[in-house]
Motif scaffolding. Structure first.
Motif, PDB file in Angstrom:
ATOM      1  N   HIS A  28       0.734  -1.226  -0.186  1.00  0.00           N
ATOM      2  CA  HIS A  28       0.179   0.007   0.094  1.00  0.00           C
ATOM      3  C   HIS A  28       0.872   1.057   0.088  1.00  0.00           C
ATOM      4  CE1 HIS A  28      -2.389  -3.289   1.891  1.00  0.00           C
ATOM      5  NE2 HIS A  28      -3.633  -2.329   1.536  1.00  0.00           N
ATOM      6  N   PHE A  29       0.545   2.294  -0.569  1.00  0.00           N
ATOM      7  CA  PHE A  29       0.949   3.545  -0.506  1.00  0.00           C
ATOM      8  C   PHE A  29      -0.357   4.360   0.301  1.00  0.00           C
ATOM      9  CE2 PHE A  29       3.789   2.648  -4.263  1.00  0.00           C
ATOM     10  CZ  PHE A  29       5.134   3.137  -3.411  1.00  0.00           C
ATOM     11  N   GLY A  30      -0.033   4.494   1.649  1.00  0.00           N
ATOM     12  CA  GLY A  30      -1.250   5.342   2.137  1.00  0.00           C
ATOM     13  C   GLY A  30      -2.642   4.127   2.072  1.00  0.00           C
ATOM     14  N   ASP A  31      -3.774   4.695   1.511  1.00  0.00           N
ATOM     15  CA  ASP A  31      -4.987   4.308   1.313  1.00  0.00           C
ATOM     16  C   ASP A  31      -4.866   3.442   0.024  1.00  0.00           C
ATOM     17  OD1 ASP A  31      -5.873   5.210   3.486  1.00  0.00           O
ATOM     18  OD2 ASP A  31      -6.983   6.861   2.495  1.00  0.00           O
ATOM     19  N   LEU A  32      -3.872   3.847  -0.898  1.00  0.00           N
ATOM     20  CA  LEU A  32      -3.866   3.057  -2.235  1.00  0.00           C
ATOM     21  C   LEU A  32      -3.318   1.654  -1.970  1.00  0.00           C
ATOM     22  CD1 LEU A  32      -4.577   3.889  -5.074  1.00  0.00           C
ATOM     23  CD2 LEU A  32      -2.193   4.672  -5.238  1.00  0.00           C
ATOM     24  N   HIS A  33      -3.943   0.657  -2.593  1.00  0.00           N
ATOM     25  CA  HIS A  33      -3.621  -0.470  -2.618  1.00  0.00           C
ATOM     26  C   HIS A  33      -2.815  -0.973  -3.841  1.00  0.00           C
ATOM     27  CE1 HIS A  33      -4.672  -5.161  -1.125  1.00  0.00           C
ATOM     28  NE2 HIS A  33      -3.349  -4.887  -1.398  1.00  0.00           N
ATOM     29  N   VAL A  34      -1.443  -0.640  -3.960  1.00  0.00           N
ATOM     30  CA  VAL A  34      -0.951  -0.753  -5.208  1.00  0.00           C
ATOM     31  C   VAL A  34      -0.395  -2.283  -5.620  1.00  0.00           C
ATOM     32  CG1 VAL A  34      -0.037   1.564  -5.479  1.00  0.00           C
ATOM     33  CG2 VAL A  34       1.395   0.079  -4.034  1.00  0.00           C
ATOM     34  N   LEU A  35       0.020  -3.099  -4.998  1.00  0.00           N
ATOM     35  CA  LEU A  35       0.194  -4.539  -5.286  1.00  0.00           C
ATOM     36  C   LEU A  35      -0.625  -5.288  -4.308  1.00  0.00           C
ATOM     37  CD1 LEU A  35       4.266  -4.496  -5.394  1.00  0.00           C
ATOM     38  CD2 LEU A  35       2.625  -4.344  -7.346  1.00  0.00           C
ATOM     39  N   SER A  54      -0.516   2.496 -17.357  1.00  0.00           N
ATOM     40  CA  SER A  54       0.284   3.371 -16.475  1.00  0.00           C
ATOM     41  C   SER A  54      -0.546   3.216 -15.075  1.00  0.00           C
ATOM     42  CB  SER A  54       0.200   4.693 -16.955  1.00  0.00           C
ATOM     43  OG  SER A  54       0.813   5.621 -16.153  1.00  0.00           O
ATOM     44  N   GLY A  55       0.315   3.157 -14.086  1.00  0.00           N
ATOM     45  CA  GLY A  55      -0.287   3.234 -12.696  1.00  0.00           C
ATOM     46  C   GLY A  55      -0.727   1.784 -12.191  1.00  0.00           C
ATOM     47  N   SER A  56      -0.630   0.692 -13.067  1.00  0.00           N
ATOM     48  CA  SER A  56      -1.262  -0.561 -12.641  1.00  0.00           C
ATOM     49  C   SER A  56      -0.068  -1.140 -11.662  1.00  0.00           C
ATOM     50  CB  SER A  56      -1.185  -1.370 -13.865  1.00  0.00           C
ATOM     51  OG  SER A  56       0.037  -1.570 -14.735  1.00  0.00           O
ATOM     52  N   GLY A  57       1.175  -0.587 -11.448  1.00  0.00           N
ATOM     53  CA  GLY A  57       2.038  -1.217 -10.203  1.00  0.00           C
ATOM     54  C   GLY A  57       3.184  -1.768 -10.750  1.00  0.00           C
ATOM     55  N   LYS A  58       3.600  -1.755 -12.080  1.00  0.00           N
ATOM     56  CA  LYS A  58       4.817  -2.478 -12.648  1.00  0.00           C
ATOM     57  C   LYS A  58       6.232  -1.868 -12.103  1.00  0.00           C
ATOM     58  CE  LYS A  58       3.776  -0.796 -16.896  1.00  0.00           C
ATOM     59  NZ  LYS A  58       2.735   0.228 -16.403  1.00  0.00           N
ATOM     60  N   SER A  59       6.231  -0.787 -11.999  1.00  0.00           N
ATOM     61  CA  SER A  59       7.532  -0.163 -11.519  1.00  0.00           C
ATOM     62  C   SER A  59       7.659  -0.503  -9.696  1.00  0.00           C
ATOM     63  CB  SER A  59       7.407   1.517 -11.531  1.00  0.00           C
ATOM     64  OG  SER A  59       7.725   1.876 -12.945  1.00  0.00           O
ATOM     65  N   THR A  60       6.408  -0.423  -9.198  1.00  0.00           N
ATOM     66  CA  THR A  60       6.402  -0.632  -7.676  1.00  0.00           C
ATOM     67  C   THR A  60       6.902  -2.219  -7.688  1.00  0.00           C
ATOM     68  OG1 THR A  60       4.659   0.801  -7.440  1.00  0.00           O
ATOM     69  CG2 THR A  60       5.090  -0.686  -5.717  1.00  0.00           C
ATOM     70  N   LEU A  61       6.440  -3.021  -8.610  1.00  0.00           N
ATOM     71  CA  LEU A  61       6.738  -4.409  -8.401  1.00  0.00           C
ATOM     72  C   LEU A  61       8.238  -4.594  -8.539  1.00  0.00           C
ATOM     73  CD1 LEU A  61       5.325  -7.576  -8.389  1.00  0.00           C
ATOM     74  CD2 LEU A  61       5.636  -7.208 -11.167  1.00  0.00           C
TER      75      LEU A  61
END
Ligand code: ADP
Ligand code: MG
Length: 258
Positions: A28-35, A54-61
Motif C-alpha cells: 500500500h501507499f497510504g490508502d492506495l493498494h498498489v500490489l 500506467s499506474g498498474s503497479g509495474k514499477s512498484t513490483l
C-alpha cells in the motif's frame, strides 16, 4: 522472521525451482493498494515481460524485488532466500538483483569505466585491475568500449543506457530488472538498447522487463505478465497473449497499443 521456517509456497512450479518468487505480496501507499495478491515465479534463464497500463503497479513490483520499496505482506525470495530487510544481507541482495531504470542514473562526475567498476571495487572488494579488466569486457559487450574514458554527458542516451546495463552486470547479478529502459530514448537509439537486452536474454540471464517495446516482448519473452490496478491479471506465453488474451482488460489494453 517466522516466514523462514515456512515450506515452499503452494502452486510452486513443479519443474525447475524458482530463481525469483513472489508469494501473497501486498503493498500500500497510504490508502492506495498498489500490489494485490501478487503470485509470480520466475525460473533461471527465463525472460518475463511485464505489461499493463500506467499506474498498474509495474514499477512498484520491480522496486519491491530489489527492496527499494518494502512490502506489507507476503514474501519475496531470490534463489530460495527471503529478501533481507537490512544490513549486509541487503547489500548482498542489491548485488544479486541488477536494476536498470528509465533514467540512466550514471555518476555524472565519473568516467564511463569508473561507473562500471565502482561498485565491484567498493562493495565486492574486487581488486581494481580485475574490476577494470572485467569492466572493459562488459563495455565491449554492450558496444561502448571506445567510450570508456569519457564522462556520461559526452555519450548519447542510448550509449548511456548501455553503460547502465554494463554497470549492473558488473555486479554479476542473478536477476536483472528493467523498468522501461528505452522510454527516455530517442527512437533511433531504442534498438541499440533492445539489441543488448536481447543478447543478454540469449546468454541465459534471468530477466524481468517492463517495456512498451512489443517487438521485444513478442520475440524475447518466455512469458508475458499483464498487470492492471495492482493485480496480475494474466500470465501467458507471448504468442498467446498477443493473439488471444484471456481477460477483457488485456484485450482493451492491446486494442489501444497495437
Ligand atoms: P506503473 O509503473 O505501472 O505505471 P507504479 O508502480 O509506478 O505504476 O504506480 C502504481 C500506483 O502507485 C500509482 O497509482 C502511483 O501513483 C502510485 N505510487 C507509486 N509510487 C508511489 C509513492 N512513492 N507514493 C505514493 N504513491 C505511489
Ligand atoms: Mg512505471
Amino acid at each position: 522472521m517466522t516466514q523462514i521456517t515456512q515450506p515452499a509456497p503452494e502452486g510452486s512450479a513443479a519443474t525447475a525451482p524458482a530463481l525469483l518468487s513472489l508469494h501473497g505480496v501486498q503493498k500500500h501507499f497510504g490508502d492506495l493498494h498498489v500490489l494485490r495478491d501478487i503470485e509470480l515465479e520466475v525460473t533461471a534463464g527465463e525472460v518475463v515481460v511485464v505489461l499493463g497500463p500506467s499506474g498498474s503497479g509495474k514499477s512498484t513490483l520491480c522496486r519491491t524485488i530489489n527492496r527499494l520499496e518494502t512490502i506489507d505482506e507476503g514474501e519475496i525470495r531470490i534463489d530460495g532466500e527471503l529478501l533481507p530487510t537490512s544490513g549486509p544481507g541487503l547489500a548482498r541482495l542489491r548485488s544479486e538483483v541488477g536494476m536498470v531504470f528509465q533514467s540512466f542514473n550514471l555518476f555524472a562526475h565519473k568516467s564511463v569505466l569508473d561507473n562500471v567498476t565502482v561498485a565491484p571495487i567498493k562493495v565486492k572488494k574486487v581488486p581494481r585491475a580485475q574490476a577494470e579488466r572485467e569492466g572493459r569486457e562488459l563495455l565491449e559487450r554492450v558496444g561502448v568500449a571506445d567510450q570508456a574514458d569519457k564522462l556520461p554527458a559526452q555519450l548519447s542516451g542510448g550509449q548511456q543506457q548501455r553503460v547502465a546495463i554494463a554497470r549492473s552486470l558488473a555486479m554479476k547479478p542473478k536477476v536483472m530488472l528493467f523498468d522501461e529502459p528505452t522510454s527516455a530514448l530517442d527512437p533511433e537509439m531504442i534498438n541499440e538498447v533492445i539489441t543488448v537486452m536481447t543478447d543478454l536474454a540469449k546468454s541465459g540471464m534471468t530477466m524481468v522487463v517492463v517495456t512498451h517495446e512489443m517487438g521485444f516482448a513478442r520475440r524475447t519473452a518466455d512469458r508475458v505478465v499483464f498487470m492492471d490496478a495492482g493485480r496480475i491479471v494474466e500470465i501467458q506465453p507471448p504468442e498467446q497473449f498477443f493473439t488471444a488474451p484471456r481477460s477483457e482488460r488485456a484485450q482493451d489494453f492491446l486494442s489501444k497499443i497495437l
